[in-house]
Design a protein around this motif. Structure first.
Motif, mmCIF file in Angstrom:
data_model
loop_
_atom_site.group_PDB
_atom_site.id
_atom_site.type_symbol
_atom_site.label_atom_id
_atom_site.label_comp_id
_atom_site.label_asym_id
_atom_site.label_seq_id
_atom_site.Cartn_x
_atom_site.Cartn_y
_atom_site.Cartn_z
ATOM 1 N N PRO A 280 0.802 -1.231 0.000
ATOM 2 C CA PRO A 280 0.000 0.000 0.000
ATOM 3 C C PRO A 280 0.834 1.281 0.000
ATOM 4 O O PRO A 280 0.416 2.299 -0.548
ATOM 5 C CB PRO A 280 -0.833 -0.123 1.284
ATOM 6 N N GLY A 281 2.013 1.240 0.603
ATOM 7 C CA GLY A 281 2.830 2.449 0.693
ATOM 8 C C GLY A 281 3.674 2.751 -0.528
ATOM 9 O O GLY A 281 4.333 3.798 -0.586
ATOM 10 N N HIS A 282 3.675 1.855 -1.518
ATOM 11 C CA HIS A 282 4.539 2.051 -2.679
ATOM 12 C C HIS A 282 4.197 3.320 -3.464
ATOM 13 O O HIS A 282 5.090 4.033 -3.937
ATOM 14 C CB HIS A 282 4.452 0.839 -3.607
ATOM 15 N N GLN A 283 2.899 3.592 -3.634
ATOM 16 C CA GLN A 283 2.519 4.751 -4.435
ATOM 17 C C GLN A 283 2.948 6.048 -3.770
ATOM 18 O O GLN A 283 3.478 6.956 -4.419
ATOM 19 C CB GLN A 283 1.007 4.755 -4.688
ATOM 20 N N ARG A 284 2.742 6.148 -2.463
ATOM 21 C CA ARG A 284 3.173 7.366 -1.766
ATOM 22 C C ARG A 284 4.694 7.502 -1.823
ATOM 23 O O ARG A 284 5.221 8.602 -1.976
ATOM 24 C CB ARG A 284 2.696 7.334 -0.318
ATOM 25 N N GLN A 285 5.407 6.375 -1.701
ATOM 26 C CA GLN A 285 6.858 6.419 -1.799
ATOM 27 C C GLN A 285 7.301 6.912 -3.170
ATOM 28 O O GLN A 285 8.266 7.671 -3.290
ATOM 29 C CB GLN A 285 7.450 5.030 -1.536
ATOM 30 N N ALA A 286 6.577 6.474 -4.216
ATOM 31 C CA ALA A 286 6.908 6.914 -5.573
ATOM 32 C C ALA A 286 6.733 8.427 -5.712
ATOM 33 O O ALA A 286 7.574 9.112 -6.301
ATOM 34 C CB ALA A 286 6.038 6.175 -6.587
ATOM 35 N N PHE A 287 5.632 8.957 -5.172
ATOM 36 C CA PHE A 287 5.419 10.404 -5.228
ATOM 37 C C PHE A 287 6.514 11.147 -4.467
ATOM 38 O O PHE A 287 6.999 12.194 -4.914
ATOM 39 C CB PHE A 287 4.043 10.765 -4.666
ATOM 40 N N LYS A 288 6.915 10.611 -3.308
ATOM 41 C CA LYS A 288 7.966 11.260 -2.537
ATOM 42 C C LYS A 288 9.300 11.223 -3.279
ATOM 43 O O LYS A 288 10.016 12.238 -3.345
ATOM 44 C CB LYS A 288 8.119 10.598 -1.169
ATOM 45 N N ASP A 289 9.660 10.061 -3.826
ATOM 46 C CA ASP A 289 10.926 9.955 -4.554
ATOM 47 C C ASP A 289 10.931 10.873 -5.771
ATOM 48 O O ASP A 289 11.971 11.449 -6.126
ATOM 49 C CB ASP A 289 11.163 8.507 -4.986
ATOM 50 N N GLN A 290 9.766 10.999 -6.419
ATOM 51 C CA GLN A 290 9.661 11.901 -7.571
ATOM 52 C C GLN A 290 9.915 13.343 -7.142
ATOM 53 O O GLN A 290 10.676 14.076 -7.800
ATOM 54 C CB GLN A 290 8.275 11.768 -8.187
ATOM 55 N N LEU A 291 9.305 13.772 -6.038
ATOM 56 C CA LEU A 291 9.528 15.129 -5.534
ATOM 57 C C LEU A 291 10.976 15.328 -5.095
ATOM 58 O O LEU A 291 11.576 16.374 -5.367
ATOM 59 C CB LEU A 291 8.582 15.416 -4.363
ATOM 60 N N ASP A 292 11.533 14.335 -4.419
ATOM 61 C CA ASP A 292 12.931 14.437 -3.988
ATOM 62 C C ASP A 292 13.857 14.674 -5.185
ATOM 63 O O ASP A 292 14.752 15.531 -5.140
ATOM 64 C CB ASP A 292 13.366 13.145 -3.274
ATOM 65 N N GLY A 293 13.658 13.892 -6.235
ATOM 66 C CA GLY A 293 14.498 14.027 -7.421
ATOM 67 C C GLY A 293 14.313 15.362 -8.112
ATOM 68 O O GLY A 293 15.285 16.001 -8.541
ATOM 69 N N PHE A 294 13.060 15.796 -8.220
ATOM 70 C CA PHE A 294 12.751 17.076 -8.851
ATOM 71 C C PHE A 294 13.424 18.225 -8.114
ATOM 72 O O PHE A 294 14.079 19.086 -8.718
ATOM 73 C CB PHE A 294 11.236 17.269 -8.901
ATOM 74 N N VAL A 295 13.276 18.242 -6.801
ATOM 75 C CA VAL A 295 13.856 19.333 -6.017
ATOM 76 C C VAL A 295 15.380 19.319 -6.109
ATOM 77 O O VAL A 295 16.019 20.362 -6.300
ATOM 78 C CB VAL A 295 13.396 19.252 -4.546
ATOM 79 N N ALA A 296 15.975 18.137 -5.995
ATOM 80 C CA ALA A 296 17.438 18.048 -6.079
ATOM 81 C C ALA A 296 17.948 18.566 -7.418
ATOM 82 O O ALA A 296 18.937 19.308 -7.488
ATOM 83 C CB ALA A 296 17.887 16.607 -5.864
ATOM 84 N N ALA A 297 17.266 18.181 -8.504
ATOM 85 C CA ALA A 297 17.684 18.633 -9.836
ATOM 86 C C ALA A 297 17.463 20.131 -9.999
ATOM 87 O O ALA A 297 18.307 20.840 -10.564
ATOM 88 C CB ALA A 297 16.923 17.861 -10.904
ATOM 89 N N ALA A 298 16.340 20.639 -9.498
ATOM 90 C CA ALA A 298 16.051 22.072 -9.614
ATOM 91 C C ALA A 298 17.077 22.905 -8.857
ATOM 92 O O ALA A 298 17.408 24.028 -9.263
ATOM 93 C CB ALA A 298 14.648 22.368 -9.093
ATOM 94 N N ARG A 299 17.629 22.331 -7.787
ATOM 95 C CA ARG A 299 18.624 23.055 -6.993
ATOM 96 C C ARG A 299 20.046 22.829 -7.498
ATOM 97 O O ARG A 299 21.015 23.195 -6.846
ATOM 98 C CB ARG A 299 18.508 22.650 -5.524
ATOM 99 N N GLY A 300 20.174 22.206 -8.666
ATOM 100 C CA GLY A 300 21.477 22.042 -9.265
ATOM 101 C C GLY A 300 22.174 20.746 -8.946
ATOM 102 O O GLY A 300 23.336 20.550 -9.307
ATOM 103 N N GLY A 301 21.459 19.824 -8.296
ATOM 104 C CA GLY A 301 22.042 18.536 -7.953
ATOM 105 C C GLY A 301 21.773 17.484 -9.010
ATOM 106 O O GLY A 301 21.386 17.787 -10.140
ATOM 107 N N SER A 302 21.935 16.230 -8.618
ATOM 108 C CA SER A 302 21.816 15.129 -9.583
ATOM 109 C C SER A 302 20.531 14.335 -9.405
ATOM 110 O O SER A 302 20.503 13.132 -9.640
ATOM 111 C CB SER A 302 23.022 14.187 -9.438
ATOM 112 N N GLY A 303 19.474 14.979 -8.964
ATOM 113 C CA GLY A 303 18.214 14.288 -8.749
ATOM 114 C C GLY A 303 17.625 13.722 -10.027
ATOM 115 O O GLY A 303 17.750 14.299 -11.110
ATOM 116 N N ALA A 304 16.955 12.577 -9.910
ATOM 117 C CA ALA A 304 16.325 11.924 -11.057
ATOM 118 C C ALA A 304 14.979 12.577 -11.367
ATOM 119 O O ALA A 304 14.212 12.900 -10.453
ATOM 120 C CB ALA A 304 16.128 10.439 -10.764
ATOM 121 N N TYR A 305 14.704 12.765 -12.641
ATOM 122 C CA TYR A 305 13.411 13.298 -13.075
ATOM 123 C C TYR A 305 13.162 12.883 -14.515
ATOM 124 O O TYR A 305 14.081 12.487 -15.230
ATOM 125 C CB TYR A 305 13.356 14.820 -12.934
#
Length: 340
Positions: A280-305
């Motif tokens: 049940p928690g996989h979908q929420r984890q996917a949304f969190k990982d997506q946000l983590d990657g987006f923010v990291a990339a937007a801040r100049g890091g190597s986040g996945a998106y």
């Protein structure tokens, strides 16, 4: 040396307070280094309920939110036809953008969004959240490993409620939604096919069917050929019960079954083995990982998106299903590069 990432909390506004917008808000709860800072929806009561739960300001107009909320980025989870104009306005306001799938309702709008963000120097990411789902990630890793050989065929089948009253009215307005089950739900399947094949769709033969009185299609079938020669199929139905959402990847020595409700299985020598159970928690984890990657990339890091070119390729494949159904013949899809 690369520049140091900026300090301070990264502030995100959410456009659209429906179920998907709420999923982004919930996924950001307790995040390190970023926060949902504002919520906007033209339906004030919906926005107010979500904003109160997140303890953030609510806006009824996105332009006002851009001007007043001191944001770094926005998540766009508004009706499909609004994705392009909202993305362009966000880019002009200097905001990074994570836009929900489908990226837009036309390939031209997708390209417009890419250009606007490129010119503004802001990141454009497309929320194909399935890329971050633990079951899909495990399946993709297993395919890439070559353990069972190369992919030969891919099939995807999914059911989804598409009766009037089953979802907000705008989904049945072609001018706003851009289409029905193919553009809204089928883009998940086309995305999975491209992801597992590691290639974009080259050619499509499709048929669509609707229900009396509806502007949009509710059921569809498509045969798909990818750039690397792999063949696939997509079956979408609004009439299937119980709910199913599964993809099978036929490899040289085994078949992988990826089920949204059951998990990842390998089928070999007449035996099925569960490699990863759906949780049940996989979908929420996917949304969190997506946000983590987006923010990291937007801040100049190597986040996945997922980038705009890939989002555009999925839209182009879906639109090709419509074109094929209208013409009654196989159609080619404009070339688009594969996701990184």
């Amino acid at each position: 040396m690369p520049p140091e990432p900026p300090t301070g909390r990264f502030r995100i506004g959410v456009l659209g307070a429906g179920g998907v917008g709420a999923a982004h808000v919930h996924a950001a709860a307790g995040a390190q280094g970023y926060e949902i800072a504002a919520i906007c929806d033209t339906h004030r009561p919906t926005a107010q309920t979500l904003a109160e739960a997140a303890a953030v300001p609510v806006y009824g107009d996105h332009r006002t939110m851009f001007a007043e909320a001191a944001l770094d980025a926005v998540v766009i989870a508004a009706p499909h036809a609004l994705h392009a104009p909202m993305t362009v306005e966000a880019a002009r306001a200097g905001l990074h953008v994570l836009v929900e799938k489908p990226m837009a309702t036309t390939s031209e709008d997708c390209a417009l969004m890419e250009r606007a963000c490129a010119e503004a120097g802001t990141l454009l990411a497309v929320a194909h959240v399935i890329h971050f789902h633990p079951v899909v990630r495990e399946a993709r890793s297993l395919i890439a490993s070559g353990r069972y050989g190369e992919p030969l065929l891919i099939t995807h089948r999914r059911s989804s409620h598409y009766e009037p009253g089953s979802r907000p009215p705008w989904f049945f307005d072609r001018a706003v939604a851009g289409g029905g089950i193919v553009l809204n739900v089928g883009t998940h399947g086309l995305d999975r096919i491209q992801l597992f094949a590691d290639s974009t769709v080259r050619r499509v033969s499709g048929v669509v069917r609707g229900r009396p009185g509806l502007e949009v299609e509710t059921d569809a079938l498509a045969l798909v050929e990818l750039d690397n020669g792999i063949n696939a199929s997509v079956a979408l139905t609004s009439r299937g019960m119980p709910y199913f959402d599964e993809t099978e990847v036929v490899l040289d020595e085994a078949t992988l079954r990826i089920s949204a409700t059951e998990g990842l299985f390998v089928l070999r020598d007449g035996q099925a083995t569960c490699l990863l159970k759906a949780e049940p928690g996989h979908q929420r984890q996917a949304f969190k990982d997506q946000l983590d990657g987006f923010v990291a990339a937007a801040r100049g890091g190597s986040g996945a998106y997922v980038d705009g070119a890939y989002g555009r390729s999925v839209v182009a494949a879906a639109l090709a299903v419509y074109a094929s159904a209208e013409l009654g013949q196989r159609v080619d899809v404009p070339a688009a590069r594969v996701a990184p």
